[in-house]
Enzyme design. Structure first.
Site, PDB file in Angstrom:
ATOM      1  N   SER A 112       8.654   2.818  -1.460  1.00  0.00           N
ATOM      2  CA  SER A 112       7.641   2.814  -1.151  1.00  0.00           C
ATOM      3  C   SER A 112       7.058   4.111  -0.424  1.00  0.00           C
ATOM      4  O   SER A 112       6.959   5.072  -1.166  1.00  0.00           O
ATOM      5  CB  SER A 112       7.257   1.695   0.023  1.00  0.00           C
ATOM      6  OG  SER A 112       6.049   1.476   0.118  1.00  0.00           O
ATOM      7  N   HIS A 113       6.523   4.302   0.704  1.00  0.00           N
ATOM      8  CA  HIS A 113       5.716   5.217   1.213  1.00  0.00           C
ATOM      9  C   HIS A 113       6.931   6.401   1.902  1.00  0.00           C
ATOM     10  O   HIS A 113       6.538   7.646   2.227  1.00  0.00           O
ATOM     11  CB  HIS A 113       5.249   4.923   2.440  1.00  0.00           C
ATOM     12  CG  HIS A 113       5.858   4.191   3.580  1.00  0.00           C
ATOM     13  ND1 HIS A 113       6.272   3.085   3.360  1.00  0.00           N
ATOM     14  CD2 HIS A 113       6.363   4.618   4.851  1.00  0.00           C
ATOM     15  CE1 HIS A 113       6.894   2.356   4.384  1.00  0.00           C
ATOM     16  NE2 HIS A 113       6.798   3.594   5.086  1.00  0.00           N
ATOM     17  N   ASP A 277       0.078   4.597  -2.020  1.00  0.00           N
ATOM     18  CA  ASP A 277       1.441   5.098  -1.416  1.00  0.00           C
ATOM     19  C   ASP A 277       2.137   5.257  -2.911  1.00  0.00           C
ATOM     20  O   ASP A 277       2.148   5.040  -4.011  1.00  0.00           O
ATOM     21  CB  ASP A 277       1.893   4.568  -0.381  1.00  0.00           C
ATOM     22  CG  ASP A 277       2.473   3.159  -0.929  1.00  0.00           C
ATOM     23  OD1 ASP A 277       1.953   2.286  -1.800  1.00  0.00           O
ATOM     24  OD2 ASP A 277       3.465   2.121  -0.265  1.00  0.00           O
ATOM     25  N   ASP A 279       4.617   3.416  -4.213  1.00  0.00           N
ATOM     26  CA  ASP A 279       4.683   2.431  -5.223  1.00  0.00           C
ATOM     27  C   ASP A 279       3.285   1.546  -5.295  1.00  0.00           C
ATOM     28  O   ASP A 279       3.264   0.500  -6.024  1.00  0.00           O
ATOM     29  CB  ASP A 279       5.680   1.328  -4.467  1.00  0.00           C
ATOM     30  CG  ASP A 279       5.593   0.523  -3.197  1.00  0.00           C
ATOM     31  OD1 ASP A 279       4.766   1.238  -2.556  1.00  0.00           O
ATOM     32  OD2 ASP A 279       5.851  -0.492  -3.097  1.00  0.00           O
ATOM     33  N   ASP A 281       1.070  -0.005  -3.193  1.00  0.00           N
ATOM     34  CA  ASP A 281       0.758  -1.412  -2.419  1.00  0.00           C
ATOM     35  C   ASP A 281      -0.238  -0.878  -1.525  1.00  0.00           C
ATOM     36  O   ASP A 281      -0.664  -2.007  -0.793  1.00  0.00           O
ATOM     37  CB  ASP A 281       1.942  -2.187  -2.183  1.00  0.00           C
ATOM     38  CG  ASP A 281       2.838  -1.700  -1.635  1.00  0.00           C
ATOM     39  OD1 ASP A 281       3.034  -0.522  -1.310  1.00  0.00           O
ATOM     40  OD2 ASP A 281       3.984  -2.270  -1.221  1.00  0.00           O
ATOM     41  N   ARG A 282      -0.219   0.250  -0.984  1.00  0.00           N
ATOM     42  CA  ARG A 282      -0.920   0.437   0.184  1.00  0.00           C
ATOM     43  C   ARG A 282      -2.315   1.197  -0.323  1.00  0.00           C
ATOM     44  O   ARG A 282      -2.389   1.757  -1.471  1.00  0.00           O
ATOM     45  CB  ARG A 282      -0.472   1.596   1.059  1.00  0.00           C
ATOM     46  CG  ARG A 282       0.987   0.964   1.604  1.00  0.00           C
ATOM     47  CD  ARG A 282       1.634   1.834   2.830  1.00  0.00           C
ATOM     48  NE  ARG A 282       2.959   1.260   3.259  1.00  0.00           N
ATOM     49  CZ  ARG A 282       3.218   1.567   4.349  1.00  0.00           C
ATOM     50  NH1 ARG A 282       2.802   2.370   5.377  1.00  0.00           N
ATOM     51  NH2 ARG A 282       4.562   0.914   4.979  1.00  0.00           N
ATOM     52  N   THR A 344       5.411  -8.980  10.479  1.00  0.00           N
ATOM     53  CA  THR A 344       5.211  -7.739   9.686  1.00  0.00           C
ATOM     54  C   THR A 344       5.777  -8.009   8.385  1.00  0.00           C
ATOM     55  O   THR A 344       7.082  -8.269   8.477  1.00  0.00           O
ATOM     56  CB  THR A 344       5.622  -6.616  10.695  1.00  0.00           C
ATOM     57  OG1 THR A 344       4.902  -6.229  11.720  1.00  0.00           O
ATOM     58  CG2 THR A 344       5.570  -5.390   9.596  1.00  0.00           C
ATOM     59  N   GLU A 363      -2.266  -5.732   6.645  1.00  0.00           N
ATOM     60  CA  GLU A 363      -1.610  -5.227   7.686  1.00  0.00           C
ATOM     61  C   GLU A 363      -2.042  -4.082   7.989  1.00  0.00           C
ATOM     62  O   GLU A 363      -2.611  -3.148   7.405  1.00  0.00           O
ATOM     63  CB  GLU A 363      -0.158  -4.828   6.915  1.00  0.00           C
ATOM     64  CG  GLU A 363       0.665  -6.205   6.768  1.00  0.00           C
ATOM     65  CD  GLU A 363       2.098  -6.005   6.429  1.00  0.00           C
ATOM     66  OE1 GLU A 363       3.099  -6.277   7.166  1.00  0.00           O
ATOM     67  OE2 GLU A 363       2.598  -5.432   5.266  1.00  0.00           O
ATOM     68  N   LYS A 376       1.023  -6.658  -1.481  1.00  0.00           N
ATOM     69  CA  LYS A 376      -0.335  -5.733  -1.244  1.00  0.00           C
ATOM     70  C   LYS A 376      -0.465  -4.967  -2.380  1.00  0.00           C
ATOM     71  O   LYS A 376       0.066  -4.803  -3.178  1.00  0.00           O
ATOM     72  CB  LYS A 376      -0.135  -5.319   0.090  1.00  0.00           C
ATOM     73  CG  LYS A 376       0.948  -4.210   0.294  1.00  0.00           C
ATOM     74  CD  LYS A 376       0.958  -3.855   1.586  1.00  0.00           C
ATOM     75  CE  LYS A 376       2.279  -2.651   1.790  1.00  0.00           C
ATOM     76  NZ  LYS A 376       3.670  -3.325   2.235  1.00  0.00           N
ATOM     77  N   ARG A 496       7.636   1.669  16.999  1.00  0.00           N
ATOM     78  CA  ARG A 496       6.070   1.756  16.618  1.00  0.00           C
ATOM     79  C   ARG A 496       5.502   1.203  17.817  1.00  0.00           C
ATOM     80  O   ARG A 496       6.058  -0.116  18.426  1.00  0.00           O
ATOM     81  CB  ARG A 496       5.786   0.778  15.372  1.00  0.00           C
ATOM     82  CG  ARG A 496       6.586   1.266  14.123  1.00  0.00           C
ATOM     83  CD  ARG A 496       5.858   0.783  12.920  1.00  0.00           C
ATOM     84  NE  ARG A 496       6.502   0.816  11.501  1.00  0.00           N
ATOM     85  CZ  ARG A 496       6.797   1.886  10.976  1.00  0.00           C
ATOM     86  NH1 ARG A 496       6.315   3.168  11.528  1.00  0.00           N
ATOM     87  NH2 ARG A 496       7.466   2.151   9.994  1.00  0.00           N
TER      88      ARG A 496
END
Ligand code: VG1
Ligand code: CO
Length: 543
Positions: A112-113, A277, A279, A281-282, A344, A363, A376, A496
């Site tokens: 992902s990111h 991002d 992949d 999805d963001r 999450t 999210e 997403k 976080r």
């Protein structure tokens, strides 16, 4: 033809928030990827002769693992494998393809990111037949299997050609279908959104800037924004997917998209800036002169979704992850529709979407999506924004400020402390847990604790319970601080800290975010003892 290879288990293959993520050299250890893929197959039942979708975000090591996965799918008895051309499928496109072709499931290769490259990150996750990430029951079974696995099966044929679209029968009889990576997904977007209205807006001079961050959305965004919606060439930047994302961190936030952010804040900014991002999805949404927080974006999209053809009938409900701000809750309340608060990770939305209880989910980490797939979806969010802008004919700034006037503003920020010593991070969380009973009633500056707990989710559909999903400290008046440890990092621990304050008074909607949250940030430090426990003076990333 089919080889059974003996192997020894690795003890560190526990899937996190979104699959197994490790550094590439970890994945390159002998049989590491094979063990995990075989453990996935060993945890599933009834796939003989069925179809498996395999796709990835194109990062370093993607092609190698796709070849292994195809050969292992053949050896384990799948009847068909669908892959995207070049091994490329964005995560939402993979979800769509699983659903559209009624596949048994899918393997998505992505971190992902997280950065990519020979010493950066790689990942593998399994999605079930609804197109969504496997629920915890399955990921737990996969993990248990990885700890004892002693053989895997792999077919002994040469590497397949991933770059030629079409169908092929592989030795042993499994069908390999290589699809255009973009076509099915684009068609789905055309069904959901009014492309004519968006095209018209763009033809009137509305300027968009989309940063694909040298990641998977490049070819999708080029086709959609430039070819189908008529945005001038150059509207989509960094559109060539690169195995190392050009050395960048493909995380669409104002820190990693600084160039786009600065441009959107400058003179002569485009009307609309966006990014996705690694992949796909963001999403990042920035209007001229205004960054839209993902939590606000979720609320605004939910409040206006009925303006897009795919959602003209309204929403059944909204779901958000617990740390996401309560902005969307106010929309749900006013509409009289359901609101669900999940842990999450997208895997928790699947049941709500399947049951028709939620239509839109989101999210705070820049993920928004709907029941059109079970992941997403970055470009979906961008297109829904564009559809809303085309219908309303107002600027992003106007739409956001009006939303705050109507519903109040949820000031929101996330402070990440990356690469913290794992024991220190666990100690910090344990210390917080030990205070839960004594915090209520205590004051920190002007803030008084109303409630403190360790979030547990009771899934209303399958009744499963997921505990320890984040420490919440809720103050009187609706402000809160949430603490949790990341489940996607690959080195050390990431703490976080999510900070939120609700402000109903529109004369107080123009405060700088960190300043608006200053009291809460101090309270978080006092309660959690972040500095002395982590040895950090300040967060690594503030979004
Ligand atoms: C992060 C985000 C979470 C998101 C997950 C996967 O998880 O906080 O909201 O679902 O990444 O997104 P964590 O455990 O690191 O906080 V992606 O785009 O990395 O698949
Ligand atoms: Co992602």
């Amino acid at each position: 033809m089919i080889k059974s290879v003996s192997t020894t288990p690795y003890q560190d293959q526990k899937p996190g928030t979104s699959g197994l993520r490790k550094k590439v050299p970890v994945f390159q250890q002998p049989n590491y990827a094979e063990n995990f893929i075989q453990s996935i197959f060993d945890s599933l039942e009834g796939f003989q002769g069925k179809c498996l979708v395999i796709g990835g975000d194109g990062r370093y090591y993607n092609r190698e693992v796709i070849q292994k996965a195809i050969k292992m799918a053949a050896a384990n008895g799948f009847g068909k494998v669908i892959v995207g051309k070049g091994g490329i499928l964005s995560t939402p496109a993979a979800s769509h393809i699983i659903r559209k072709y009624k596949a048994f499931g899918g393997i998505i290769l992505s971190a992902s990111h997280n950065p990519g490259g020979p010493t950066e990150d790689f990942g593998i996750k399994y999605n079930i037949n609804n197109g969504g990430p496997a629920p915890e029951k399955i990921t737990d079974a996969i993990y248990a299997r990885t700890k004892v696995i002693d053989t895997y099966k792999i077919a002994d044929f040469p590497d397949v050609n991933l770059d030629r679209i079409g169908k092929d029968e592989l030795p042993g009889g499994m069908i390999l279908s290589v699809l255009d990576s973009v076509e099915d997904y684009t068609a789905l977007m055309e069904e959901l959104f009014d492309f004519g209205a968006i095209r018209n807006l763009i033809s009137l001079g509305f300027r968009i800037a989309f940063d694909a961050m040298s990641a998977v959305t490049g070819p999708y965004a080029k086709e959609i924004f430039e070819n189908r919606l008529g945005a001038p060439s150059g509207s989509v930047r960094n559109f060539m997917p690169l195995p190392d994302f050009g050395g960048h961190h493909p995380d669409p936030n104002p820190v990693h998209c600084k160039e786009l952010y600065d441009e959107m804040m400058g003179d002569d900014a485009p009307d609309f800036g966006a990014a996705s991002d690694g992949d796909g999805d963001r999403n990042l949404i920035i209007g001229r002169g205004i960054f839209v927080t993902p939590s606000d974006s979720l609320a605004i999209l939910a409040a206006n979704a009925n303006l897009a053809p795919g959602y003209s009938g309204g929403l059944a409900g909204i779901a958000r992850s617990m740390p996401t701000s309560g902005a969307a809750d106010r929309v749900a309340e006013r509409r009289g529709i359901g609101m669900y608060e999940t842990p999450t990770g997208w895997k928790f939305f699947g049941n709500l979407l399947d049951a028709g209880m939620a239509t839109i989910c989101g999210e705070e980490s820049a993920g928004t999506g709907s029941n059109h797939v079970r992941e997403k979806d970055g470009l979906w969010a961008v297109l829904l924004w564009l559809n809303i802008l085309a219908v309303r004919g107002e600027s992003v700034q106007d739409i956001v400020t009006q939303h705050w006037q109507t519903y109040g503003r949820n000031y929101y920020s996330r402070h990440d402390y990356e690469g913290v010593d794992t024991d220190a991070a666990n100690g910090l969380m344990a210390n917080l847990r030990s205070q839960l009973g004594s915090l209520p009633g205590k004051s920190f500056g002007p803030l008084k604790v109303e409630k403190a707990d360790d979030f547990a989710y009771h899934d209303p559909v399958d009744k499963s319970v997921s505990e320890h999903q984040g420490i919440r400290i809720l103050f009187e008046g609706g402000s809160r601080v949430v603490f949790r440890l990341s489940g996607t990092g690959t080195s050390g621990a990431t703490l976080r800290v999510y900070v939120e304050r609700y402000e109903p008074d529109s004369s107080r909607h123009n405060i700088e975010t960190q300043q608006a949250l200053a009291d809460l940030i101090v309270a978080a430090e006092t309660i959690a003892d972040i500095r002395s426990r982590t040895g950090r003076d300040a967060p690594s990333v503030i979004t």
